[in-house]
Design a protein around this motif. Structure first.
Motif, mmCIF file in Angstrom:
data_model
loop_
_atom_site.group_PDB
_atom_site.id
_atom_site.type_symbol
_atom_site.label_atom_id
_atom_site.label_comp_id
_atom_site.label_asym_id
_atom_site.label_seq_id
_atom_site.Cartn_x
_atom_site.Cartn_y
_atom_site.Cartn_z
ATOM 1 N N VAL A 194 48.432 46.742 42.845
ATOM 2 C CA VAL A 194 48.140 47.258 44.176
ATOM 3 C C VAL A 194 46.630 47.339 44.333
ATOM 4 C CG1 VAL A 194 48.349 49.245 45.722
ATOM 5 C CG2 VAL A 194 50.264 48.618 44.249
ATOM 6 N N GLY A 195 46.109 46.854 45.458
ATOM 7 C CA GLY A 195 44.686 47.000 45.749
ATOM 8 C C GLY A 195 43.970 45.656 45.804
ATOM 9 N N ILE A 196 42.638 45.711 45.675
ATOM 10 C CA ILE A 196 41.820 44.499 45.769
ATOM 11 C C ILE A 196 42.223 43.516 44.678
ATOM 12 C CG2 ILE A 196 39.457 43.620 45.488
ATOM 13 C CD1 ILE A 196 38.555 46.336 46.724
ATOM 14 N N GLY A 197 42.419 42.284 45.064
ATOM 15 C CA GLY A 197 42.791 41.272 44.076
ATOM 16 C C GLY A 197 44.289 41.049 44.015
ATOM 17 N N SER A 198 45.037 41.764 44.878
ATOM 18 C CA SER A 198 46.493 41.581 44.811
ATOM 19 C C SER A 198 46.908 40.219 45.368
ATOM 20 C CB SER A 198 47.213 42.713 45.551
ATOM 21 O OG SER A 198 46.752 42.801 46.872
ATOM 22 N N ASP A 199 45.945 39.483 45.912
ATOM 23 C CA ASP A 199 46.266 38.127 46.373
ATOM 24 C C ASP A 199 46.495 37.180 45.196
ATOM 25 O OD1 ASP A 199 43.619 38.562 45.712
ATOM 26 O OD2 ASP A 199 42.910 36.852 46.904
ATOM 27 N N HIS A 200 45.794 37.425 44.102
ATOM 28 C CA HIS A 200 46.032 36.541 42.956
ATOM 29 C C HIS A 200 46.601 37.240 41.720
ATOM 30 C CE1 HIS A 200 41.871 37.994 42.589
ATOM 31 N NE2 HIS A 200 42.079 37.947 41.288
ATOM 32 N N HIS A 201 46.540 38.594 41.702
ATOM 33 C CA HIS A 201 47.263 39.315 40.634
ATOM 34 C C HIS A 201 48.604 39.689 41.224
ATOM 35 C CE1 HIS A 201 43.751 39.988 38.004
ATOM 36 N NE2 HIS A 201 43.062 40.071 39.125
ATOM 37 N N LYS A 202 49.668 39.133 40.678
ATOM 38 C CA LYS A 202 50.957 39.383 41.326
ATOM 39 C C LYS A 202 52.015 39.874 40.343
ATOM 40 C CE LYS A 202 50.881 36.965 45.606
ATOM 41 N NZ LYS A 202 50.287 35.695 46.029
ATOM 42 N N ALA A 203 52.874 40.747 40.863
ATOM 43 C CA ALA A 203 53.976 41.252 40.047
ATOM 44 C C ALA A 203 54.818 40.081 39.575
ATOM 45 C CB ALA A 203 54.824 42.216 40.869
ATOM 46 N N GLY A 204 55.247 40.137 38.337
ATOM 47 C CA GLY A 204 56.068 39.078 37.788
ATOM 48 C C GLY A 204 55.273 38.092 36.950
ATOM 49 N N TYR A 205 53.957 38.038 37.172
ATOM 50 C CA TYR A 205 53.124 37.142 36.370
ATOM 51 C C TYR A 205 53.075 37.618 34.929
ATOM 52 C CZ TYR A 205 51.009 34.826 40.466
ATOM 53 O OH TYR A 205 50.798 34.117 41.588
ATOM 54 N N GLU A 206 52.900 36.665 34.049
ATOM 55 C CA GLU A 206 52.687 37.067 32.663
ATOM 56 C C GLU A 206 51.295 37.666 32.518
ATOM 57 O OE1 GLU A 206 53.518 34.580 29.465
ATOM 58 O OE2 GLU A 206 55.590 34.242 30.080
ATOM 59 N N ILE A 207 51.139 38.533 31.562
ATOM 60 C CA ILE A 207 49.825 39.145 31.359
ATOM 61 C C ILE A 207 48.851 38.058 30.922
ATOM 62 C CG2 ILE A 207 48.510 40.728 29.903
ATOM 63 C CD1 ILE A 207 51.074 42.424 29.736
ATOM 64 N N ALA A 208 47.739 37.910 31.700
ATOM 65 C CA ALA A 208 46.778 36.861 31.380
ATOM 66 C C ALA A 208 45.565 37.430 30.633
ATOM 67 C CB ALA A 208 46.331 36.178 32.668
ATOM 68 N N SER A 209 45.242 38.684 30.945
ATOM 69 C CA SER A 209 44.006 39.255 30.411
ATOM 70 C C SER A 209 44.105 39.535 28.916
ATOM 71 C CB SER A 209 43.704 40.544 31.182
ATOM 72 O OG SER A 209 43.242 41.525 30.323
ATOM 73 N N SER A 210 43.099 39.042 28.198
ATOM 74 C CA SER A 210 43.099 39.258 26.752
ATOM 75 C C SER A 210 42.865 40.739 26.437
ATOM 76 C CB SER A 210 42.020 38.408 26.096
ATOM 77 O OG SER A 210 40.780 38.718 26.700
ATOM 78 N N THR A 211 42.182 41.416 27.368
ATOM 79 C CA THR A 211 41.932 42.846 27.183
ATOM 80 C C THR A 211 43.264 43.597 27.099
ATOM 81 O OG1 THR A 211 40.162 42.461 28.758
ATOM 82 C CG2 THR A 211 40.553 44.732 28.088
ATOM 83 N N THR A 212 44.122 43.323 28.070
ATOM 84 C CA THR A 212 45.416 43.999 28.109
ATOM 85 C C THR A 212 46.234 43.641 26.873
ATOM 86 O OG1 THR A 212 45.303 43.719 30.472
ATOM 87 C CG2 THR A 212 47.394 44.455 29.583
ATOM 88 N N LYS A 213 46.203 42.348 26.534
ATOM 89 C CA LYS A 213 46.984 41.922 25.369
ATOM 90 C C LYS A 213 46.560 42.674 24.125
ATOM 91 C CE LYS A 213 48.186 37.300 26.881
ATOM 92 N NZ LYS A 213 47.602 35.951 26.968
ATOM 93 N N SER A 214 45.237 42.831 23.969
ATOM 94 C CA SER A 214 44.831 43.515 22.743
ATOM 95 C C SER A 214 45.070 45.026 22.836
ATOM 96 C CB SER A 214 43.388 43.177 22.346
ATOM 97 O OG SER A 214 42.508 43.589 23.348
ATOM 98 N N ALA A 215 45.026 45.578 24.070
ATOM 99 C CA ALA A 215 45.349 46.998 24.203
ATOM 100 C C ALA A 215 46.787 47.251 23.765
ATOM 101 C CB ALA A 215 45.164 47.469 25.642
ATOM 102 N N ILE A 216 47.678 46.304 24.104
ATOM 103 C CA ILE A 216 49.081 46.441 23.724
ATOM 104 C C ILE A 216 49.245 46.227 22.225
ATOM 105 C CG2 ILE A 216 51.367 45.395 23.948
ATOM 106 C CD1 ILE A 216 50.600 44.758 26.880
#
Lengths: 237, 557
Positions: free
Chosen positions: B257-279
């Motif tokens: 939700v918010g700025i960037g929701s045009d290309h960050h969309k629900a259902g997409y696989e996690i692309a960010s390496s930051t998030t991947k490493s946080a997990i």
């Protein structure tokens, strides 16, 4: 000659059904049908049947417990009958026992009867283990009371029957002195008496090498000459 | 006049120092009134420096110094109490003493006295339970005024020669008393404003946090999936005002939700390496946009430059993340960082409790299936045996019994709903009883006494069956006498009570599988309507057993 049989089964319809099936085999004569273990004991003591068809799940005293109340000398062959009882069925695992499952199939019944007949002819020992007798059924008005054997001081038998004192009263039982002697730790001290060795207060010796036992609640019980020897031996005197 | 103006210039400098001080983290010390030893030390150093600077900034007048030393000591005393005031006064006083001049001793003593005096004012207000008053500029003004008047008297008393002392006091009394009183009041007023500012921020953040929590809890009851995540992200976005909010599970974006929701969309696989490493590493990652930059893995045009990734942990296992973003040139508020962490924890706790509830339910369901599957085989084979026997004499009766048996089984298998009416329950039990009556013949009598207005009350399915079966299997079938089973349904003080009574009195506390049914019935009722309700069993040995089911008057809806 047909085998004499007694059916001990608490459900009316089940009794009728097994009787019918047994008579259809032509090998068996049903001489008595009993609805509970106590009636069963009485009938066995009276008729000395060749075989009994015994339901395991009986009220108050179950089939196994009932067997403990029958003298070895008149113990009939036993065919157990059960609808479903996982514990009892475990006991049958060695397969040497004869048991029938309700509803009873004819073929299975024929096989069992053949086996029983052969066992009687060859006087083969029965393989089940009779449990020790822990409780004695007594006849109270309108109900059956079970009395712990260990709580008794002595058991006496005379022309009125077999009895022991429970509290103030006499309690009568249908069991014979012989069964109680065989299946419990009660000790035979006289033709008409059994005594609980744990309840002896003192032993009084008499001149004719007989004697008397005084129990903890002050009952005097005769010890005959014949049994005095055994008693002394048993007590290491 | 020159002296007055010069002293006010100094005050101006002090105000700047005090203002700067109020912007340092050290100032937060003043938000409480319980200081630790190290707090006292910090305050002591700060106010002593202030007092000594006051001395140095002073204007030499006739071998003495017109100065603002008192302000440090007075404020120290007011805020920190007699010990701090005395300590600051004494240190600054000793320092003054060694600078010499004919007022060296008197000034040294008076500064100590002034600090102590302000400290006593502090004690006075604390005793009255009005600590807040020490931040009142009026209090500071009059305390300093009184302190300075005292100082002048001390100079007159102690300094020799007295004539010179009188001359000096004539010259400096008015400027010093005026400038210092006003100065102390101004500085105190500045401190007071800063404090209330902090207070407001604090309480508005607490309110905000509580509001977020309240709004989120409602949503989380449904667990974490696309719909609930969307709502949760929207709430966080609205409440924190960050540029964007994302919620992910371990693999994909559940909501953005918010700025960037045009290309960050629900259902997409996690692309960010930051998030991947946080997990993967189960840790919070914060790219503040200044030292570390977030670079959008999807679009070059993405305006988001800073991100906080907080893993949602349930028992050390990361089940997803909550991400807060800020855009270029926008400061990522510390408070939002703290909120982000708090929210993740809240979400995790809520999900855990939802999961627990779900599993508890699942368990009861499983147990229910177990009772259903647990159709007592003993009953089944005996029933069949009975029907076979009956069929020889009475084919119609046998057919009836088969219908009852079939009805009983069908209901056992089909009744997968949680609640049934008392009517349904009785119908089910009735089929069972019809068969048992034939099995036990005269040995079993059934008496039914039901308040017909209660027939449609809803109770947990399979409430009656285990109890009635128990009364027969572990009751009537164990005695030689004739058995009577009574089923009663009646009102009891606004509650509904169901009694299953038998005259055997042979109930024994359940062990292993026997009686499991009754325990489950009890547990289910308690789960649905609370600990006041449920099943109780009362056995008078060899006389009777009464199983009582107590339910609220409305049933268990």
């Amino acid at each position: 000659m047909k085998m004499k049989a007694i059916i001990i089964e608490d459900e009316f319809n089940a009794r009728e059904e097994i009787e019918l099936l047994l008579e259809e085999t032509g090998e068996v004569e049903v001489i008595q049908k009993c609805a509970n273990a106590l009636d069963g004991i009485k009938a066995i003591n009276k008729y000395h049947p060749d075989v009994i068809f015994l339901d395991i799940q009986l009220p108050v005293i179950n089939g196994f417990e009932m067997l403990a109340m029958i003298e070895d000398s008149i113990m009939p062959r036993v065919a157990f009958v059960t609808a479903y009882d996982e514990f009892a069925l475990q006991a049958f695992e060695n397969d040497a026992l004869d048991y029938l499952l309700k509803p009873v199939e004819k073929e299975r019944l024929n096989k069992t009867i053949k086996k029983v007949k052969k066992a009687i002819l060859t006087n083969e020992a029965q393989e089940f283990e009779i449990p020790p007798l822990k409780k004695i059924p007594t006849i109270a008005p309108h109900k059956i009371k079970l009395v712990d054997v260990d709580s008794l001081e002595f058991v006496h038998s005379n022309e009125s029957g077999v009895f022991f004192s429970c509290g103030e009263k006499k309690c009568f039982t249908d069991l014979t002195l012989r069964v109680l002697e065989e299946r419990t730790d009660l000790f035979r001290c006289h033709k008409q008496y059994l005594v609980n060795l744990d309840k002896i207060d003192e032993i009084l010796f008499e001149e004719n090498s007989a004697g008397k036992i005084r129990t903890v609640s002050n009952h005097l019980i005769p010890v005959s000459r014949h049994y005095m020897k055994d008693l002394k031996g048993y007590l290491g005197l | 006049m020159d002296i007055l103006i010069n002293l006010f210039k100094e005050i101006a400098v002090f105000l700047v120092v005090a203002y700067l001080f109020s912007k340092t983290p050290v100032f937060k010390l003043l938000l409480t009134k319980d200081f630790s030893y190290s707090d006292y030390l910090i305050l002591y150093i700060f106010f002593t420096s202030m007092a000594i600077i006051g001395t140095y900034f002073g204007i030499p007048v006739h071998g003495a110094i017109a100065n603002n030393r008192v302000i440090g000591a007075a404020i120290a005393g007011l805020i920190g109490g007699p010990f701090l005031g005395f300590g600051v006064g004494l240190t600054a006083g000793i320092h003054r003493y060694f600078l010499g001049g004919f007022t060296a001793l008197s000034c040294g003593i008076s500064t100590t006295f002034e600090g102590l005096m302000a400290g006593l004012v502090h004690s006075y207000f604390v005793r009255k339970g009005r600590y807040e008053r020490v931040f009142d500029p009026d209090v500071a003004f009059f305390t300093t005024l009184a302190a300075e008047v005292s100082q002048m008297l001390i100079i007159l008393l102690i300094s020799k020669p007295t004539t010179e002392a009188v001359e000096l006091v004539k010259l400096i009394a008015m400027p010093m008393i005026a400038s210092n009183s006003v100065g102390a009041a101004l500085i105190m007023s500045l401190f007071r404003d800063q404090r209330s500012h902090f207070d407001k921020i604090g309480s508005s953040y607490s309110r905000q946090a509580l509001r977020i929590a309240r709004r989120l809890i409602g949503e989380l009851k449904k667990g974490l999936h696309f719909q609930s995540a969307q709502k949760i992200a929207t709430i966080i976005h609205e409440e924190t005002g960050v540029a964007a909010v994302a919620i992910t599970d371990r693999e994909k974006i559940l909501a953005f939700v918010g700025i960037g929701s045009d290309h960050h969309k629900a259902g997409y696989e996690i692309a960010s390496s930051t998030t991947k490493s946080a997990i993967k590493e189960n840790k919070i990652i914060f790219l503040d946009g200044t030292n570390d930059h977030y670079i959008c893995p999807i679009s070059e045009k993405c305006k988001l430059t800073s991100v906080l990734v907080v893993p949602i942990r349930i028992k050390d296992e990361v089940i997803g993340t909550i991400k807060l973003y800020e855009q270029k040139n926008k400061f990522f508020f510390k408070i939002n960082e703290a909120l982000g962490k708090g929210i993740a924890e809240l979400v995790a706790n809520q999900l855990l409790s939802v999961r627990y509830e779900y599993q508890k339910n699942l368990l009861t369901k499983a147990e229910l299936n177990l009772i259903q599957a647990q159709i007592n085989p003993h009953f089944l084979f005996n029933a069949i045996n009975t029907i076979i026997a009956v069929s020889r004499r009475d084919a119609n009766k046998a057919r009836d019994l088969l219908m009852h048996l079939s009805n009983y089984f069908r209901k056992n298998l089909k009744r997968n709903q949680d609640l049934s009416t008392i009517r349904d329950e009785l119908n089910h039990v009735n089929s069972y009883l019809e068969i048992e009556k034939v099995r036990f013949q005269d040995h079993l009598k059934i008496e039914i006494d039901i308040d017909s207005t209660l027939m449609d009350i809803k109770i947990p399915t399979f409430t009656l069956q285990p109890l009635v079966e128990n009364a027969i299997k572990h009751g009537i079938s164990k005695i030689l006498e004739d058995g009577i089973v009574k089923i009663k349904v009646f009102k009891n003080n606004g509650d509904v009570q169901i009694n299953i009574e038998d005259n055997a009195g042979t109930y024994v506390e359940p062990h292993e599988s026997s009686g499991l049914g009754i325990q489950i019935v009890d547990k289910r009722i308690k789960n649905l309507v609370g600990e006041d309700y449920g099943v109780k069993i009362n056995c008078k040995s060899d006389f009777e057993t009464i199983a009582t089911v107590l339910l609220p008057g409305r049933g268990t809806i």
